[in-house]
Enzyme design. Structure first.
Site, PDB file in Angstrom:
ATOM      1  N   ASN A   1      30.895  28.628  45.026  1.00 33.37           N
ATOM      2  CA  ASN A   1      29.900  28.972  44.373  1.00 33.37           C
ATOM      3  C   ASN A   1      28.655  27.694  44.984  1.00 33.37           C
ATOM      4  O   ASN A   1      27.486  28.690  45.358  1.00 33.37           O
ATOM      5  CB  ASN A   1      29.636  28.805  42.966  1.00 33.37           C
ATOM      6  CG  ASN A   1      29.977  30.218  42.405  1.00 33.37           C
ATOM      7  OD1 ASN A   1      30.241  31.270  43.363  1.00 33.37           O
ATOM      8  ND2 ASN A   1      30.594  30.420  40.645  1.00 33.37           N
TER       9      ASN A   1
ATOM     10  N   HIS B   1      38.992  28.152  38.032  1.00 27.83           N
ATOM     11  CA  HIS B   1      37.712  28.275  38.362  1.00 27.83           C
ATOM     12  C   HIS B   1      38.367  30.481  39.694  1.00 27.83           C
ATOM     13  O   HIS B   1      38.290  29.945  40.244  1.00 27.83           O
ATOM     14  CB  HIS B   1      37.039  28.193  39.644  1.00 27.83           C
ATOM     15  CG  HIS B   1      35.331  29.245  39.395  1.00 27.83           C
ATOM     16  ND1 HIS B   1      35.226  29.310  40.783  1.00 27.83           N
ATOM     17  CD2 HIS B   1      35.226  29.970  38.220  1.00 27.83           C
ATOM     18  CE1 HIS B   1      34.288  29.744  40.049  1.00 27.83           C
ATOM     19  NE2 HIS B   1      33.935  30.407  39.042  1.00 27.83           N
TER      20      HIS B   1
HETATM   21  N1  LIG Z   1      31.141  36.960  35.406  1.00 33.79           N
HETATM   22  C1  LIG Z   1      31.917  36.040  36.271  1.00 33.79           C
HETATM   23  O1  LIG Z   1      32.347  36.567  37.374  1.00 33.79           O
HETATM   24  C2  LIG Z   1      32.173  34.582  36.318  1.00 33.79           C
HETATM   25  C3  LIG Z   1      33.528  34.277  37.685  1.00 33.79           C
HETATM   26  C4  LIG Z   1      33.632  32.982  37.088  1.00 33.79           C
HETATM   27  C5  LIG Z   1      33.760  32.576  36.105  1.00 33.79           C
HETATM   28  N2  LIG Z   1      32.764  32.897  34.733  1.00 33.79           N
HETATM   29  C6  LIG Z   1      33.055  31.391  33.958  1.00 33.79           C
HETATM   30  O2  LIG Z   1      33.670  31.663  32.637  1.00 33.79           O
HETATM   31  C7  LIG Z   1      33.768  31.780  31.463  1.00 33.79           C
HETATM   32  C8  LIG Z   1      33.259  33.332  30.369  1.00 33.79           C
HETATM   33  O3  LIG Z   1      32.859  33.995  31.166  1.00 33.79           O
HETATM   34  P1  LIG Z   1      32.538  36.039  30.976  1.00 33.79           P
HETATM   35  O4  LIG Z   1      32.018  36.954  32.207  1.00 33.79           O
HETATM   36  O5  LIG Z   1      34.096  36.337  31.227  1.00 33.79           O
HETATM   37  O6  LIG Z   1      31.597  36.098  29.856  1.00 33.79           O
HETATM   38  P2  LIG Z   1      31.902  37.021  29.090  1.00 33.79           P
HETATM   39  O7  LIG Z   1      30.359  36.647  27.858  1.00 33.79           O
HETATM   40  O8  LIG Z   1      31.955  38.554  29.002  1.00 33.79           O
HETATM   41  O9  LIG Z   1      33.418  36.808  28.178  1.00 33.79           O
HETATM   42  C9  LIG Z   1      32.903  35.923  26.955  1.00 33.79           C
HETATM   43  C10 LIG Z   1      33.984  36.273  25.450  1.00 33.79           C
HETATM   44  O10 LIG Z   1      33.843  34.969  25.150  1.00 33.79           O
HETATM   45  C11 LIG Z   1      34.068  34.809  23.517  1.00 33.79           C
HETATM   46  N3  LIG Z   1      33.780  33.438  22.915  1.00 33.79           N
HETATM   47  C12 LIG Z   1      31.876  33.093  22.983  1.00 33.79           C
HETATM   48  N4  LIG Z   1      33.178  31.864  21.884  1.00 33.79           N
HETATM   49  C13 LIG Z   1      33.996  31.618  21.348  1.00 33.79           C
HETATM   50  C14 LIG Z   1      34.988  31.253  20.418  1.00 33.79           C
HETATM   51  N5  LIG Z   1      34.325  30.235  20.341  1.00 33.79           N
HETATM   52  N6  LIG Z   1      36.223  31.619  20.724  1.00 33.79           N
HETATM   53  C15 LIG Z   1      36.710  32.710  21.165  1.00 33.79           C
HETATM   54  N7  LIG Z   1      35.704  33.519  22.019  1.00 33.79           N
HETATM   55  C16 LIG Z   1      34.657  33.001  22.240  1.00 33.79           C
HETATM   56  C17 LIG Z   1      33.113  35.864  23.789  1.00 33.79           C
HETATM   57  O11 LIG Z   1      33.010  37.189  22.387  1.00 33.79           O
HETATM   58  C18 LIG Z   1      33.184  36.434  24.633  1.00 33.79           C
HETATM   59  O12 LIG Z   1      34.267  38.031  24.431  1.00 33.79           O
HETATM   60  C19 LIG Z   1      32.561  31.294  31.736  1.00 33.79           C
HETATM   61  O13 LIG Z   1      32.338  30.246  31.852  1.00 33.79           O
HETATM   62  C20 LIG Z   1      31.579  32.075  33.334  1.00 33.79           C
HETATM   63  O14 LIG Z   1      30.596  30.666  33.983  1.00 33.79           O
HETATM   64  C21 LIG Z   1      32.885  33.846  35.356  1.00 33.79           C
END
Ligand SMILES: NC(=O)c1ccc[n+]([C@@H]2O[C@H](COP(=O)([O-])OP(=O)(O)OC[C@H]3O[C@@H](n4cnc5c(N)ncnc54)[C@H](O)[C@@H]3O)[C@@H](O)[C@H]2O)c1
Length: 308
Positions: A214, A164
């Site tokens: 978190n 994470h």
């Molecule tokens: N944003 C934050 O602050 C944060 C921090 C830690 C963890 N996370 C976790 O990280 C993960 C991603 O978050 P994010 O903020 O980068 O989201 P985001 O929406 O910016 O990016 C997600 C990406 O995944 C792609 N995607 C969706 N389905 C897909 C598939 N089947 N195959 C390949 N690509 C696919 C989408 O096109 C998109 O580009 C989530 O699980 C979130 O909980 C987010």
């Protein structure tokens, strides 16, 4: 019994001793995936970045390049050519693909950072489990879903964990490394070592809701909203109080707007479904209202504050 389980586990993973992670496939080139790709490539790992279309991947690479330019500007302030060379070298470590199944051949680690949806995460890991090499470790960057539930779609429970990262990945030093009850010690050690190789500081977490950060941060932010809802403080005063009184760099409302109100609500909804009686996971009418109005925070131009 625990000892017996441990012996069984070490037999089942005897062919997978401490994988040194060099080749990383990152599924999802959004905010987090692109950030992790940048850091992994900058620390000499070969990275395959996967998303659903070439257009999205072009944007991901553009974002990484923009971020590297800012790093180079600081790191090589007096030597712009060295800065350019640094950017090209890092970018040469990143390949892209919109074919997830083809992208995992040769991967030591498949790290998933796609949409926060259990079924979708299970679907992708289930499909990749059938084609990835036996030694490949799988990890999810989920913020709120149980790693055990995501891993259940695969047959490599001993080679599955959580990694994470925090946003923005190039700036934030922490990685929470999550081991489930089935994660082997070898896998866990490989994930810890990989985090250190990225220049991060890993901490060890159990597979509990929100892990460490978190689990403390989200209930704190929710209590700030409830405090405001009870009329016990304006959002501005609560933000000032926590910055000047607790030394936090952002107040809870500023942080909520940065994280995304939709994300905060999504996490809370999941946790209250898992443990509905827990007052820490109680709903907030104000948060629900703002999300229903599409006011997600900075990314939509308005949340608790306006950014237009
Ligand atoms: N944003 C934050 O602050 C944060 C921090 C830690 C963890 N996370 C976790 O990280 C993960 C991603 O978050 P994010 O903020 O980068 O989201 P985001 O929406 O910016 O990016 C997600 C990406 O995944 C792609 N995607 C969706 N389905 C897909 C598939 N089947 N195959 C390949 N690509 C696919 C989408 O096109 C998109 O580009 C989530 O699980 C979130 O909980 C987010």
């Amino acid at each position: 019994m625990a000892f017996f389980n441990q012996i069984c586990r070490s037999f089942s993973t005897s062919s997978v001793r401490n994988v040194v992670i060099k080749h990383v496939t990152i599924i999802g080139g959004g905010q987090m995936g692109a950030g992790i790709a940048q850091v992994a490539a900058s620390t000499g790992h070969s990275v395959m970045l996967v998303d659903t279309s070439d257009d999205i991947l072009k944007k991901s690479i553009k974002g990484i390049e923009g971020s590297l330019k800012r790093v180079a500007k600081k790191k090589f302030a007096d030597k712009p050519e060295a800065g350019q060379e640094f950017i090209q070298k890092v970018l040469s470590n990143v390949s892209t693909s919109s074919d997830a199944r083809a992208s995992v051949q040769g991967a030591d680690l498949v790290l998933e950072a796609i949409v926060e949806n259990l079924k979708i995460k299970q679907g992708i890991f289930g499909a990749l489990d059938k084609v990835a090499p036996a030694h490949t470790i799988f990890a999810s960057n989920t913020s709120s879903l149980p790693i055990t539930d995501i891993a259940s779609s695969t047959s490599r429970l001993d080679r599955f964990g959580g990694l994470h990262f925090f946003n923005p990945v190039p700036m934030m030093k922490l990685v929470e490394v999550i081991g489930t009850s089935a994660t082997s010690q070898e896998t866990f050690d490989s994930l810890m070592n990989f985090s250190k190789a990225l220049g991060k500081t890993p901490v060890s977490c159990k597979d509990t809701p929100g892990f460490i950060v978190n689990r403390l941060l989200v209930p704190y932010m929710m209590e700030a909203i409830r405090l405001h809802e009870r009329g016990h403080g304006s959002k501005e005063d609560i933000d000032i109080a926590m910055k000047l009184g607790a030394g936090y760099p952002m107040g809870p409302f500023e942080l909520l707007d940065y994280v995304g109100l939709d994300t905060a609500k999504f996490i809370m909804d999941g946790w209250s479904a898992m443990d509905s009686g827990n007052p820490l996971f109680a709903q907030s009418e104000l948060l629900n209202k703002l999300v229903a109005e599409g006011k997600f925070g900075k990314k939509t131009g308005e949340g608790f504050y306006k950014y237009k």
